[in-house]
Design a protein around this motif. Sequence first.
Motif, short mmCIF file in Angstrom:
data_model
loop_
_atom_site.label_atom_id
_atom_site.label_comp_id
_atom_site.label_asym_id
_atom_site.label_seq_id
_atom_site.Cartn_x
_atom_site.Cartn_y
_atom_site.Cartn_z
N ILE A 134 0.86 -1.25 0.07
CA ILE A 134 0.14 -0.08 -0.07
C ILE A 134 1.05 1.29 -0.08
CG2 ILE A 134 -1.75 1.24 1.24
CD1 ILE A 134 -2.27 -1.43 2.61
N PHE A 135 0.70 2.25 -1.05
CA PHE A 135 1.08 3.56 -1.01
C PHE A 135 0.16 4.65 -0.29
CE2 PHE A 135 3.46 7.32 -2.13
CZ PHE A 135 4.57 6.86 -1.93
N ILE A 136 0.47 5.42 0.63
CA ILE A 136 -0.16 6.51 0.88
C ILE A 136 0.43 7.89 0.63
CG2 ILE A 136 -1.24 7.64 3.00
CD1 ILE A 136 -1.06 4.90 4.68
N CYS A 137 -0.66 8.57 -0.09
CA CYS A 137 -0.41 9.83 -0.78
C CYS A 137 -0.83 10.88 0.04
CB CYS A 137 -0.89 9.75 -2.23
SG CYS A 137 -0.19 8.56 -3.27
N ALA A 138 -0.53 12.18 -0.40
CA ALA A 138 -1.36 13.48 -0.11
C ALA A 138 -0.82 14.63 -1.48
CB ALA A 138 -1.13 13.79 1.32
N ASN A 139 -1.71 15.59 -1.50
CA ASN A 139 -1.14 16.49 -2.39
C ASN A 139 -0.02 17.33 -1.72
OD1 ASN A 139 -2.01 19.03 -1.37
ND2 ASN A 139 -4.09 18.64 -2.22
N PHE B 220 -0.95 15.46 -7.28
CA PHE B 220 0.19 15.95 -6.34
C PHE B 220 0.44 17.50 -6.18
CE2 PHE B 220 4.86 16.67 -5.22
CZ PHE B 220 4.59 16.14 -3.98
N TYR B 221 0.40 18.08 -7.34
CA TYR B 221 0.45 19.65 -7.33
C TYR B 221 -1.02 20.40 -7.17
CZ TYR B 221 5.09 18.75 -8.59
OH TYR B 221 6.61 18.22 -8.61
N GLN B 222 -2.15 19.58 -7.18
CA GLN B 222 -3.33 20.25 -7.08
C GLN B 222 -3.52 20.75 -5.68
OE1 GLN B 222 -7.21 18.01 -6.75
NE2 GLN B 222 -7.02 18.70 -9.08
#
Length: 204
Positions: free
Chosen positions: A126-131, A201-203
């Motif tokens: 699992i990979f957890i992201c955020a902008n 990501f850049y949003q």
Amino acid sequence: MKKKIVIISGFSGVGKGSVIHRLMEIDELVFKDQSKIWLPVSDTSRTMRNKEDNYNFVSITDFQKRVNEGYYLEYNCYDENGYRTPREPVLDALGKGETVILEIDRNGMEQILSDERLIDVDIITIFICANANKLQARLLHRGDGKDDISRRMIIAYNELSHLSKYDHIFINDDIDKTALRVWALVHGLPVSDDGFSEDLFYQG
């Protein structure tokens, strides 16, 4: 019982530790003293940031000694600090039917996936992201300096190109929601992924 490892990676400061802590709380609420989720204590050569209870802080000398003795299951150097997972506690936990949670990066994941000792283990990644804006805010909130934040944001950008190597990708906008989704995967329940891209990501 099928042996299982759940690997959780993600951007630095995205809240991986908080998600894992909440995941374990949920499992204990549901299963009480029958919970089978287990989280190893990793060794690191970096200094303690605040109160942290899931790292064993070791000296560079002890760290290198353990490396030479083959003490670790996986290892990596991140931001000039070493992070490693002791081998025997993980193998013992798997033998007891525990689901092992590993908070490691892509390099550690690839070592785990190629380890012949784990050929009979079901491995979920699992990979957890955020902008970018939320990520920077979290890094600032935890006390990272300007230079550290800049360096970690560059590392996060580079990690975008490796997301396809993971089974599941979640955007961590809410810790409880993310933890519940991970919990569902741990117990074999269907979960849909979040779409995540360089644009997101850049949003703002």
